[in-house]
Motif scaffolding. Structure first.
Motif: not given
Length: 609
Positions: A119-120, A123, A127, A160, A163, A166, A202
Motif C-alpha cells: 500500500a505504501v 502511493a 502498482n 495495491s 494504496g 492516496s 486504507g
C-alpha cells in the motif's frame, strides 16, 4: 423541473461518450484502437460541423490533440519510467527479500506486513511493477508451505489499488483528475491533500484484506502443469527403405497428418539443409522435430524412419529424457512487447527459447474455439505454460516481457540501486514541497536516471504503454468536448433532477458510486476524465465547493475491485492465481461498497456538506 435537450454538438459528444464506453468495455478491441476511433470521430466531426461557443469562439478540432502535450500525460509517462528504473536497478530488492524471509518465520504477520508495504509503495510508484515483484515471492511461499496462493495474491493485488489512490501521483487516474480539475479553475491539489480520507480507507482495507478476505476466497490452484504433456526434441533418421525418400518435405509432413514441425534437416556431418516444403528427402537425412513422446514415435513410424535422441536410438532401454528442459509458467506483463501480438507471430522460440505448451486466461475458450491457439492475441495477464532450458528461464527473469511464476526470489540487484532510489525520493520530495510541479520534477528524474545509467533508452521506452497514452489522450479530448459544448452541465442537471430533495452529502455519495460502477466496466482513466467536468458542474449548480465532488470522482474511479477487467493488475493476479470471475465479486464488491460508505462520510464530514 423541465429539462431542455442540449445543443446538437453536445448531443453528438454525449452519444460519442456512450460509444466510447461500449468500445472500452470490449475485450477483443484494443483500448488504443478504441481511443484512436474516438479521437478521429471527434476531430472529423467538429471539422465538418464547426462549433461556436456562447463566447463567440470557434472550437478548433485540433484542440482535441492537446492531450498529447498535457502535463498529466507527461507526468504519467515519466513516473512509469521512474518506477521501471527502481525495479530494473534493484532499488526495491531489500524490500522484496525482507518480505520473503519474514514469510518463513511468521506467515500471518508477514501477510499484514506485505499488505502495508504494498500500500505504501503504491502511493508513490505505479502498482504494476510492485505486484510483478511480489507475485513470485508469494507463489514461492505457497510452494514451500504446500498451501494455495489464492489467499495471498488477490488481497495483495487489491491493496495495491487502494494504496495508489492516496496521493496525487499514486495512479494515472489521480493525476488526470487533479490536472483536469486545475484546468477548469479548481484550486490545485497538492500531493498529500487527500491523504487523511485515503489513510482511513486504507486502514479499513488492510484489516478487511488481512482478516476477512482470505476466508472468502475458495482454494484455487493455478493449474496447468498436470494437464499438459512434456515436449521432447529428437531426430528421425531416414534409411534407404524409408517411404518418404525421394519425396518432398511437404509430402512427408502430410503423411504425419500435417502436425509435424520440422526444425532442421541434417544431411551429413556439419551439413544442414533449410527445411523448405519443396526439399527432396534423401536416405541418411536426419529430421529434427519436437513433440510429445507418443507423437514422435508416430511420426517415425509414418515416415519409415528410426527415432534417435542424440546418438542413441530410442527404445525401451533408452527412453526419451527431458535433458535440461524445464516446464514453467510465465505471465505476460502489462508493459510486455507481446501484448497485442498473435501467438504465431510472437516468436516465443526464437526470441525467448520457449516452447508453448498451453495458455491460461479467463474466458479464453470463446476466442480459441473460433480462432485456434496460434491465432490467439496475447493480452496482459495471460499465463503461458512453457518448456525451456534453465538458462533461458533465468535470462527471462531479467527482462520485462514475461514474469516467471516459479516461486524463486530472483530480484535484480545492481550498484545503481541507491542512485535510483535517491532520484525517486528527490522527485517526490520536490513535488510534495511545491518546489516544482510533478510533470517537471518527474521529467528531470527520468533524465537523471538516464545520465546515471540506472536505465538506458531502450528500457525507458519499454516502460511506456501506448495503450495508457492513447486512453489518456482520448479521455482528455472527450472531457474537453463535454465541457466546451455544455454536455457536462446537461448531465449534471439530469443528475440533480433525479436526486432532487436528497441531502448534498447523499448526492456526493451517488456520484462516487456511479464512478465506482463505471470504473469496474470501462477504463478507470476514461471514467475519471469524463466524470471530473460533470462533478465540477454539479458542485457549481449546488453552490458547493468543487473539491469534495472532484475527490468523489477520484476515489470512485479507483474503486476497481469488483471485476478482473477493471484494472490491469487484476487480470495479472487472476490468471497467476487461477481465480474465477466470482472470486473478484465475492471479495472486491464488499470492499468497494465499504470504502464507498467510508469515503462518502469522510468527505462529507471534512467539507461540511
Amino acid at each position: 423541473m423541465s429539462l431542455a435537450l442540449p445543443n446538437y454538438h453536445a448531443l453528438g459528444v454525449l452519444l460519442l461518450v456512450l460509444l466510447a464506453l461500449v468500445l472500452f468495455s470490449r475485450d477483443r478491441i484494443p483500448l488504443e484502437t478504441s481511443s484512436l476511433v474516438v479521437l478521429a470521430i471527434l476531430t472529423i466531426g467538429f471539422q465538418v460541423f464547426p462549433y461556436v461557443g456562447p463566447d463567440g469562439r470557434e472550437l478548433s478540432p485540433t484542440d482535441f490533440y492537446a492531450g498529447f502535450g498535457h502535463q498529466a500525460l507527461i507526468a504519467v509517462c515519466s513516473l512509469m519510467i521512474l518506477g521501471h528504473g527502481l525495479i530494473r536497478s534493484g532499488a526495491l530488492e531489500p524490500v522484496g527479500r525482507g518480505l520473503a524471509i519474514s514469510w518463513r518465520k511468521a506467515p500471518a504477520l508477514s501477510m499484514l506486513a506485505t499488505l502495508l508495504v504494498c500500500a505504501v509503495l503504491s502511493a508513490f510508484i505505479n502498482n504494476t511493477p510492485i505486484v510483478v515483484m511480489l507475485l513470485p515471492i508469494l507463489i514461492g511461499v505457497a510452494m514451500r508451505t504446500g498451501q494455495s496462493p489464492s489467499g495471498m495474491l488477490l488481497p495483495v493485488g487489491l491493496i495495491s489499488i487502494v494504496g495508489g489512490m492516496s496521493t496525487t501521483i499514486g495512479t494515472s487516474t489521480n493525476l488526470l483528475v487533479v490536472s483536469v480539475a486545475a484546468d477548469m479553475g479548481v484550486a490545485p491539489f497538492r500531493m498529500f491533500d487527500f491523504i487523511v480520507p485515503a489513510a482511513i480507507a486504507g486502514t479499513v482495507s488492510v484489516l478487511y484484506l488481512w482478516l476477512i478476505a482470505p476466508r472468502l476466497i475458495p482454494e484455487r490452484q493455478a493449474p496447468m502443469q498436470s494437464t499438459v504433456k512434456r515436449l521432447y526434441t529428437a531426430q528421425i533418421r531416414l534409411g534407404k527403405s524409408s517411404e518418404v525418400v525421394g519425396k518432398t518435405l511437404a509430402e512427408a509432413i502430410d503423411r504425419s497428418g500435417g502436425n509435424m514441425k520440422v526444425e532442421k534437416i541434417q544431411r551429413g556431418p556439419g551439413v544442414f539443409v533449410t527445411p523448405l516444403p519443396d526439399v527432396a528427402l534423401k536416405a541418411g537425412d536426419r529430421i529434427t522435430t519436437t513433440a510429445t513422446r507418443d507423437n514422435l514415435r508416430e511420426y517415425a513410424h509414418l515416415l519409415g524412419g528410426r527415432l534417435f535422441s542424440g546418438d542413441v536410438e530410442v527404445d525401451d532401454a533408452h527412453p526419451l529424457g527431458p535433458g535440461d528442459q524445464k516446464i514453467a509458467e510465465v505471465a505476460v506483463t502489462p508493459q510486455s512487447r507481446l501484448v497485442g501480438s498473435r501467438i504465431s507471430e510472437a516468436r516465443l522460440l526464437s526470441r525467448y527459447g520457449l516452447r508453448l505448451l498451453a495458455l491460461h486466461r479467463y474466458n479464453r475458450e470463446d476466442q480459441t474455439r473460433s480462432t485456434g491457439l496460434d491465432n490467439t492475441v496475447l493480452r496482459s495477464g495471460d499465463v503461458l505454460l512453457v518448456q525451456s532450458p534453465s538458462s533461458r528461464l533465468n535470462q527471462l527473469k531479467e527482462g520485462g516481457d514475461l514474469l516467471v511464476l516459479d516461486g524463486s526470489v530472483n530480484l535484480p540487484k545492481t550498484s545503481k540501486a541507491p542512485i535510483a532510489l535517491g532520484i525517486m525520493v528527490l522527485v517526490v520530495a520536490i513535488a510534495a514541497f511545491g518546489i516544482l510541479p510533478i510533470a517537471i520534477s518527474a521529467v528531470a528524474g527520468v533524465l537523471a536516471m538516464l545520465l546515471t545509467r540506472c536505465l538506458n533508452w531502450k528500457e525507458a521506452m519499454n516502460a511506456l504503454s501506448i495503450q495508457v497514452v492513447m486512453i489518456i489522450v482520448a479521455s482528455l479530448a472527450m472531457g474537453a468536448a463535454l465541457m466546451r459544448t455544455g454536455g457536462a452541465d446537461w448531465i449534471a442537471q439530469i443528475f440533480l433532477s433525479l436526486s432532487f430533495g436528497i441531502p448534498s452529502w447523499a448526492i456526493l455519495g451517488l456520484l462516487m458510486l456511479s464512478m465506482a460502477a463505471l470504473t469496474n466496466v470501462v477504463s478507470n482513466n476514461a471514467a475519471a476524465v469524463i466524470g471530473t467536468p460533470i462533478a465540477i458542474s454539479l458542485a457549481q449548480q449546488l453552490m458547493l465547493p468543487a473539491e469534495p465532488f472532484v475527490l468523489a470522482v477520484l476515489f470512485g474511479s479507483n474503486l476497481s475491485f469488483a471485476t478482473p477487467m477493471a484494472y490491469q493488475t487484476n487480470l495479472l493476479v487472476m490468471n497467476a492465481g487461477g481465480y474465477k470471475f466470482n472470486d473478484f465479486v465475492r471479495v472486491g464488491l464488499p470492499l468497494m461498497l465499504v470504502l464507498w460508505v467510508v469515503l462518502t462520510l469522510t468527505l462529507a464530514y471534512a467539507y461540511q456538506i
